[in-house]
Design an enzyme around this catalytic site. Structure first.
Site, mmCIF file in Angstrom:
data_model
loop_
_atom_site.group_PDB
_atom_site.id
_atom_site.type_symbol
_atom_site.label_atom_id
_atom_site.label_comp_id
_atom_site.label_asym_id
_atom_site.label_seq_id
_atom_site.Cartn_x
_atom_site.Cartn_y
_atom_site.Cartn_z
ATOM 1 N N ARG A 177 1.056 -1.287 0.206
ATOM 2 C CA ARG A 177 0.106 -0.019 0.103
ATOM 3 C C ARG A 177 0.868 1.581 0.051
ATOM 4 O O ARG A 177 -0.092 2.497 0.833
ATOM 5 C CB ARG A 177 -1.228 -0.249 1.191
ATOM 6 N N SER A 227 -10.704 -0.659 3.024
ATOM 7 C CA SER A 227 -10.042 -1.030 4.321
ATOM 8 C C SER A 227 -9.979 0.276 4.638
ATOM 9 O O SER A 227 -8.607 1.226 4.522
ATOM 10 C CB SER A 227 -9.293 -1.937 4.367
ATOM 11 N N GLU A 297 -5.150 3.121 6.635
ATOM 12 C CA GLU A 297 -4.383 3.359 5.044
ATOM 13 C C GLU A 297 -5.156 3.986 4.614
ATOM 14 O O GLU A 297 -4.570 4.392 3.365
ATOM 15 C CB GLU A 297 -4.987 1.637 5.076
HETATM 16 P P1 FAD Z 1 -7.720 8.789 -3.661
HETATM 17 O O1 FAD Z 1 -8.054 8.766 -3.279
HETATM 18 O O2 FAD Z 1 -8.174 9.600 -5.347
HETATM 19 O O3 FAD Z 1 -6.336 9.257 -4.162
HETATM 20 C C1 FAD Z 1 -4.977 8.504 -2.651
HETATM 21 C C2 FAD Z 1 -3.478 9.117 -3.583
HETATM 22 O O4 FAD Z 1 -3.487 9.073 -4.224
HETATM 23 C C3 FAD Z 1 -3.393 10.502 -2.975
HETATM 24 O O5 FAD Z 1 -2.838 10.988 -2.410
HETATM 25 C C4 FAD Z 1 -3.946 11.222 -3.891
HETATM 26 O O6 FAD Z 1 -2.959 12.979 -4.035
HETATM 27 C C5 FAD Z 1 -2.883 9.865 -4.558
HETATM 28 N N1 FAD Z 1 -3.168 10.428 -6.034
HETATM 29 C C6 FAD Z 1 -4.715 9.970 -7.099
HETATM 30 N N2 FAD Z 1 -4.326 10.207 -8.321
HETATM 31 C C7 FAD Z 1 -3.197 10.026 -8.785
HETATM 32 C C8 FAD Z 1 -2.292 10.301 -9.661
HETATM 33 N N3 FAD Z 1 -2.561 10.443 -11.529
HETATM 34 N N4 FAD Z 1 -1.088 11.298 -9.940
HETATM 35 C C9 FAD Z 1 -0.022 10.884 -8.416
HETATM 36 N N5 FAD Z 1 -1.136 10.489 -7.049
HETATM 37 C C10 FAD Z 1 -2.426 10.275 -7.318
HETATM 38 N N6 FAD Z 1 -7.720 -0.747 -2.046
HETATM 39 C C11 FAD Z 1 -7.161 -1.984 -2.068
HETATM 40 O O7 FAD Z 1 -6.129 -1.610 -2.901
HETATM 41 N N7 FAD Z 1 -7.569 -3.150 -2.117
HETATM 42 C C12 FAD Z 1 -9.187 -3.142 -2.884
HETATM 43 O O8 FAD Z 1 -9.533 -4.091 -2.008
HETATM 44 C C13 FAD Z 1 -10.056 -1.891 -2.229
HETATM 45 N N8 FAD Z 1 -11.260 -2.307 -1.603
HETATM 46 C C14 FAD Z 1 -11.956 -0.882 -1.828
HETATM 47 C C15 FAD Z 1 -13.303 -0.937 -1.617
HETATM 48 C C16 FAD Z 1 -13.969 0.235 -1.051
HETATM 49 C C17 FAD Z 1 -15.379 -0.149 -1.461
HETATM 50 C C18 FAD Z 1 -13.530 1.572 -1.102
HETATM 51 C C19 FAD Z 1 -14.369 2.487 -1.299
HETATM 52 C C20 FAD Z 1 -11.478 1.449 -1.163
HETATM 53 C C21 FAD Z 1 -11.046 0.611 -1.480
HETATM 54 N N9 FAD Z 1 -9.905 0.177 -1.543
HETATM 55 C C22 FAD Z 1 -9.097 -0.499 -2.198
HETATM 56 C C23 FAD Z 1 -9.253 1.911 -1.424
HETATM 57 C C24 FAD Z 1 -9.117 2.986 -2.759
HETATM 58 O O9 FAD Z 1 -9.649 2.656 -3.656
HETATM 59 C C25 FAD Z 1 -7.662 2.638 -2.794
HETATM 60 O O10 FAD Z 1 -6.522 2.524 -2.538
HETATM 61 C C26 FAD Z 1 -7.231 3.613 -5.151
HETATM 62 O O11 FAD Z 1 -6.697 3.082 -5.206
HETATM 63 C C27 FAD Z 1 -7.331 4.969 -4.824
HETATM 64 O O12 FAD Z 1 -7.392 5.494 -5.968
HETATM 65 P P2 FAD Z 1 -8.042 6.603 -6.106
HETATM 66 O O13 FAD Z 1 -8.500 7.196 -7.045
HETATM 67 O O14 FAD Z 1 -9.792 6.921 -5.722
HETATM 68 O O15 FAD Z 1 -7.278 7.153 -5.373
#
Ligand code: FAD
Length: 305
Positions: A177, A227, A297
């Site tokens: 992560r 999570s 996380e």
């Molecule tokens: P955001 O939440 O918008 O941002 C997260 C970080 O990434 C921020 O610091 C942001 O600045 C940075 N960021 C975003 N885009 C960029 C970019 N283009 N360049 C540089 N930095 C950037 N995660 C898992 O790992 N496994 C799972 O199984 C999982 N299941 C989930 C289930 C649910 C129902 C939910 C709500 C979440 C889950 N997650 C899971 C968490 C999440 O979906 C992941 O961590 C996902 O990768 C986050 O992506 P995001 O686009 O929403 O990022």
């Protein structure tokens, strides 16, 4: 005091004015449905625009924040100062042989489905992760034994000097992560994954199985950040929370899910303050009962009201 009018004018000379908004409410852009206003909210359309925004922000010392789908973020109620960049216009996905290219604003779920259509195996694990490709690389997202690290070949990023650079998967130092994307100040523009030719029915069966597992165990009917805590060595966060009797505990509109103890759901228009208070309450209770420290996380950004 920051002269946002001047910053707006400069940004309007870089991107189309339709792609810049002042005081945009961020809870409308986060999967968690949390977050106050962004001073300036910008959705660039070309990589050159992203480069120019970074160069301008660095030169003028204006802070900027990347937003993906906000599925791993709690944006505080006071919002985010400076510029918030959303890369939703970069959503192309394509393949070339066994390689799949996905732009950073594309949903990682769509990349996983695209791979299925192309009969390519390696992104099945991502079929239910509700983030963007950029967010998935940032977090080295993973599930059910797979993670971005296993499939990623390289990424194209804008570095902190505003230059477009290629980073191999090894360069990004992906581990549980985490990546070095925040440390380097990179903005991910696109990712290229090396996949393996596979059988459509077999890939689909894996994805269907993972989807069934998610739907039966996770409270997908409510906004959440997935999570909340990392897996503590030797334990499962959800089990510790469940055994602490915390399921159903509520602060305002935030609730420890009764379906999956590792999730805190935004059940009824929670504020970020309520959500964060509940996270702290869970950490404190688990520490008292089991002497285990739960590390978050989910990222918390922005300012209090
Ligand atoms: P955001 O939440 O918008 O941002 C997260 C970080 O990434 C921020 O610091 C942001 O600045 C940075 N960021 C975003 N885009 C960029 C970019 N283009 N360049 C540089 N930095 C950037 N995660 C898992 O790992 N496994 C799972 O199984 C999982 N299941 C989930 C289930 C649910 C129902 C939910 C709500 C979440 C889950 N997650 C899971 C968490 C999440 O979906 C992941 O961590 C996902 O990768 C986050 O992506 P995001 O686009 O929403 O990022």
């Amino acid at each position: 005091m920051t002269d946002y009018g001047k910053i707006y004018d400069k940004l309007a000379s870089i991107v189309d004015e339709h792609n810049i908004k002042m005081d945009e409410i961020l809870k409308n852009h986060t999967y968690t449905k949390l977050g106050g206003k962004a001073d300036i909210f910008i959705t660039p359309s070309t990589y050159e625009e992203v480069q120019s925004i970074v160069k301008f922000a660095r030169q003028e010392n204006v802070p900027f924040t990347l937003l993906g789908n906000g599925s791993n973020l709690i944006v505080k109620d006071g919002g985010i100062r400076g510029i918030v960049i959303l890369l939703k216009n970069f959503n192309q996905i394509s393949t070339d042989g066994n390689q799949l290219m996905a732009q950073s604003g594309a949903a990682i779920i769509d990349a996983s489905r695209y791979a299925l259509q192309e009969r390519l195996s390696g992104l099945e694990f991502a079929c239910g992760i509700p983030g963007t490709v950029g967010g998935a690389l940032f977090m080295n997202a993973g599930a059910y034994g797979g993670e971005i690290k296993d499939a990623l070949d390289y990424a194209i990023v804008v570095d902190s000097d505003g230059e477009i650079v290629k980073r191999s998967a090894a360069d990004l130092e992906l581990s549980y992560r985490t990546s070095n994307i925040p440390e380097k100040g990179d903005i991910v523009l696109e990712a290229v994954f090396t996949l393996k030719p596979g059988n459509y029915e077999e890939i689909k069966a894996i994805m269907d199985d993972l989807t069934f597992k998610r739907e039966s165990k996770q409270p997908l009917e409510y906004p959440s950040c997935g999570s909340v805590f990392k897996r503590p060595p030797g334990y499962f966060a959800g089990k510790l929370i469940q055994d602490s009797g915390l399921q159903g505990t509520r602060i305002g509109g935030a609730e420890v899910s009764t379906k999956h103890a590792g999730f805190i759901v935004n059940k009824d228009n929670a504020t970020a303050e309520e959500y964060i208070s509940l996270i702290k309450h869970v950490q404190k209770t688990v520490k008292e009962k089991f002497n285990v420290s739960l590390e978050r996380e989910v990222k918390i950004i922005g300012e209090d009201l």
